[in-house]
Design a protein around this motif. Structure first.
Motif, PDB file in Angstrom:
ATOM      1  N   GLY A 180      -5.727  25.594 -43.063  1.00  0.00           N
ATOM      2  CA  GLY A 180      -5.779  25.187 -41.948  1.00  0.00           C
ATOM      3  C   GLY A 180      -5.204  26.240 -40.922  1.00  0.00           C
ATOM      4  O   GLY A 180      -5.803  26.449 -39.816  1.00  0.00           O
ATOM      5  N   TYR A 181      -4.270  26.939 -41.148  1.00  0.00           N
ATOM      6  CA  TYR A 181      -3.666  27.856 -40.222  1.00  0.00           C
ATOM      7  C   TYR A 181      -4.702  29.191 -40.047  1.00  0.00           C
ATOM      8  O   TYR A 181      -4.856  29.552 -38.997  1.00  0.00           O
ATOM      9  N   VAL A 182      -5.255  29.512 -41.235  1.00  0.00           N
ATOM     10  CA  VAL A 182      -6.259  30.495 -41.042  1.00  0.00           C
ATOM     11  C   VAL A 182      -7.426  30.062 -40.359  1.00  0.00           C
ATOM     12  O   VAL A 182      -8.200  30.798 -39.331  1.00  0.00           O
ATOM     13  N   SER A 183      -7.989  28.964 -40.481  1.00  0.00           N
ATOM     14  CA  SER A 183      -9.093  28.354 -39.824  1.00  0.00           C
ATOM     15  C   SER A 183      -8.791  28.229 -37.990  1.00  0.00           C
ATOM     16  O   SER A 183      -9.699  28.626 -37.471  1.00  0.00           O
ATOM     17  N   ILE A 184      -7.365  27.917 -37.951  1.00  0.00           N
ATOM     18  CA  ILE A 184      -7.268  27.990 -36.548  1.00  0.00           C
ATOM     19  C   ILE A 184      -7.414  29.052 -35.807  1.00  0.00           C
ATOM     20  O   ILE A 184      -8.036  29.259 -34.720  1.00  0.00           O
ATOM     21  N   ALA A 185      -6.787  30.074 -36.342  1.00  0.00           N
ATOM     22  CA  ALA A 185      -6.894  31.569 -35.772  1.00  0.00           C
ATOM     23  C   ALA A 185      -8.465  31.990 -35.690  1.00  0.00           C
ATOM     24  O   ALA A 185      -8.759  32.715 -34.572  1.00  0.00           O
ATOM     25  N   TRP A 186      -9.122  31.672 -36.589  1.00  0.00           N
ATOM     26  CA  TRP A 186     -10.435  31.961 -36.814  1.00  0.00           C
ATOM     27  C   TRP A 186     -11.379  31.303 -35.544  1.00  0.00           C
ATOM     28  O   TRP A 186     -11.995  32.155 -34.862  1.00  0.00           O
TER      29      TRP A 186
END
Length: 286
Positions: free
Chosen positions: A244-250
């Motif tokens: 989820g953290y990676v998805s937010i940044a992307w």
């Protein structure tokens, strides 16, 4: 149905938990509907619906990612709101933002409580999911074309919060997408695409955290769906947090330069494919 692992109809397998958690973590913040994808993949590979309660609980991981990613901003809003409550002279933008998040959360909270049974069972028909995946894609396209995308973060108003909060109610239908619904509402209000996305994330925090905690007991012994053990839920939450953290940044980088219509180009073929599989009997609606 494609079988990946044998599991009792009322009990989730570890492979199911891991795969669905990966899907949840990657799709929660994208306007493609994480709940719709979980519903489709559960039926396609395991022939059973994991259930709304399992989805709600592992979403705690993705919301934890929001809390970490926006920690500074959330702290400013919380402290600004509390200062403003006790001191009128301290009622600045952060104070107003706190109220916007609170008021914007009320619609989905009321709808979630009043229509709990319908959300957990009736609306999880795959025909509904496929149809909504297709139809709501045109809302994305309309929002992109009609929205002027001219208003900044400091121009957010209570009216924006209420409209986006009402849009959030649509996300209770698998296939709509929480971020897709709220961001579209923001675009129709002429908010900048990145501004609408950031506020969408903040607006989801109270609703998703409350839903996950409320659904926790039911995830162990669900009225509808499959049961999961405590270790399974812990692993699922952890996977969702990281991805989820990676998805937010992307996503925040993506929306700064690209239209949401790209997601419509993905959703429509997926919806059509699900309809074909339903018509052929490969998938069952429930």
């Amino acid at each position: 149905m494609i079988t990946l692992a044998a599991a009792a109809p009322d009990t989730m397998s570890w492979s199911q938990v891991i795969v669905l958690s990966i899907v949840q973590g990657l799709t929660e913040f994208l306007p493609v509907s994480s709940s719709g994808h979980l519903r489709i993949i559960s039926e396609l590979f395991w022939g059973a619906d994991a259930g709304a309660s399992f989805t709600a609980v592992i979403q705690l991981g993705t919301e934890a990612a929001v809390l970490v990613y926006f920690a500074k901003e959330i702290w400013q809003i919380l402290t600004g709101w509390f200062r403003g409550v006790f001191n009128k002279d301290q009622r600045g933008f952060d104070y107003r933002m706190g109220w916007m998040v609170i008021v914007g959360t009320i619609p989905v909270a009321l709808v979630g409580v009043l229509f709990k049974d319908l959300i957990r069972e009736g609306l999880r028909n795959l025909w509904i999911t496929a149809t909504v995946l297709i139809l709501f894609s045109f809302v994305f396209i309309a929002a992109e074309r009609m929205g002027k995308k001219a208003r900044g973060y400091d121009e957010l108003t209570m009216k924006d919060a209420i409209i986006m909060g009402l849009c959030q109610c649509l996300s209770l239908i698998p296939g709509v997408s929480r971020s897709g619904a709220t961001i579209s509402g923001g675009l129709f209000r002429n908010l900048d695409r990145e501004v609408a996305t950031r506020f969408s994330f903040l607006l989801a925090i109270p609703a998703v955290l409350a839903s996950g905690l409320f659904s926790l007991p039911d995830a162990f012994n669900p009225e509808a769906g499959q049961a999961a053990t405590a270790p399974m839920l812990i692993v699922g939450v952890a996977i969702c947090f990281v991805l989820g953290y990676v998805s937010i940044a992307w996503l925040l980088r993506f929306v700064a330069h690209h239209s949401f219509s790209w997601f419509a180009a993905y959703r429509i073929p997926v919806g059509v494919l699900v309809m074909i599989l339903l018509a052929l009997g490969v998938l069952q609606p429930y």
